[in-house]
Scaffold this motif. Structure first.
Motif: not given
Length: 203
Positions: A49-70
């Motif tokens: 997966x590729x996540x574009x944080x849209x120049x925002x804080x990293x935490x929401x993007x990392x939350x998406x990754x952690x939710x999807x990867x397992x």
């Protein structure tokens, strides 16, 4: 973001905890980071997966990754996420720990701006690029390793600056980039690499 900062504070990692609130707020006010950005996710490959944080804080993007990867890793045996255009990642170990708690072996790498000189140098050339690893263990908490490539995390320097404290000798070069480092400098120019230099003796 609030959860990540409070968790860092609770774990005693104050350099990445509430200390960051005024720093993050100032960066948002100055436009360095978009505090209202919502990350977008694309899936170019089944296990990627590729996540574009849209120049925002990293935490929401990392939350998406952690939710999807397992779920992806269970289906394909391996999964990876790449995050771009994001802000400071905070405590990298917290992200891999969450994945380990879901039964995953996790690796985390991030880049950072030039802040560290090569050994013997004085100019910042390398980032302090964090690396983290976690592995689940049966019937107990996972193993978590979280480190920076500098002798100490740059956040420890920020903590000392905010508290108007001296830093130990050997943590960083002084503002004039003169060695040895000065103990009472408030804002060191360059971080010192992890591990010191390998000594070589010629016969």
């Amino acid at each position: 973001m609030a959860h990540g900062l409070v968790l860092a504070e609770a774990d005693g990692l104050t350099s990445h905890g509430l200390l960051r609130v005024p720093i993050y707020a100032a960066q948002a006010k100055a436009g360095k980071v978009d505090g209202f950005a919502t990350p977008s996710v694309e899936r170019p490959r089944p296990a990627l997966i590729g996540i574009d944080a849209q120049h925002g804080f990293a935490y929401p993007a990392m939350n998406r990754a952690v939710a999807l990867l397992p779920a992806m890793a269970r289906e394909f045996g391996i999964a990876a996420a790449g995050i771009r255009r994001s802000h400071h990642v905070g405590v990298a170990g917290h992200q891999v720990e969450r994945l380990a708690e879901a039964g995953m072996v996790a690796l985390f790498f991030a880049n950072a701006p030039a802040a560290m000189a090569p050994w013997g140098g004085t100019k910042a050339v390398f980032g302090t690029d964090p690396i983290a690893f976690a592995c689940p263990l049966p019937d107990r908490a996972p193993i978590v390793v979280d480190l920076s490539l500098s002798k100490v995390a740059r956040g420890n320097i920020l903590t000392a600056i905010q508290r108007k404290e001296s830093i130990p000798e050997g943590w960083a070069l002084d503002t004039a980039a003169i060695r040895p480092p000065m103990r009472r400098r408030r804002s060191p120019a360059t971080m010192v690499p992890l591990g010191d230099a390998k000594e070589r003796r010629w016969r």
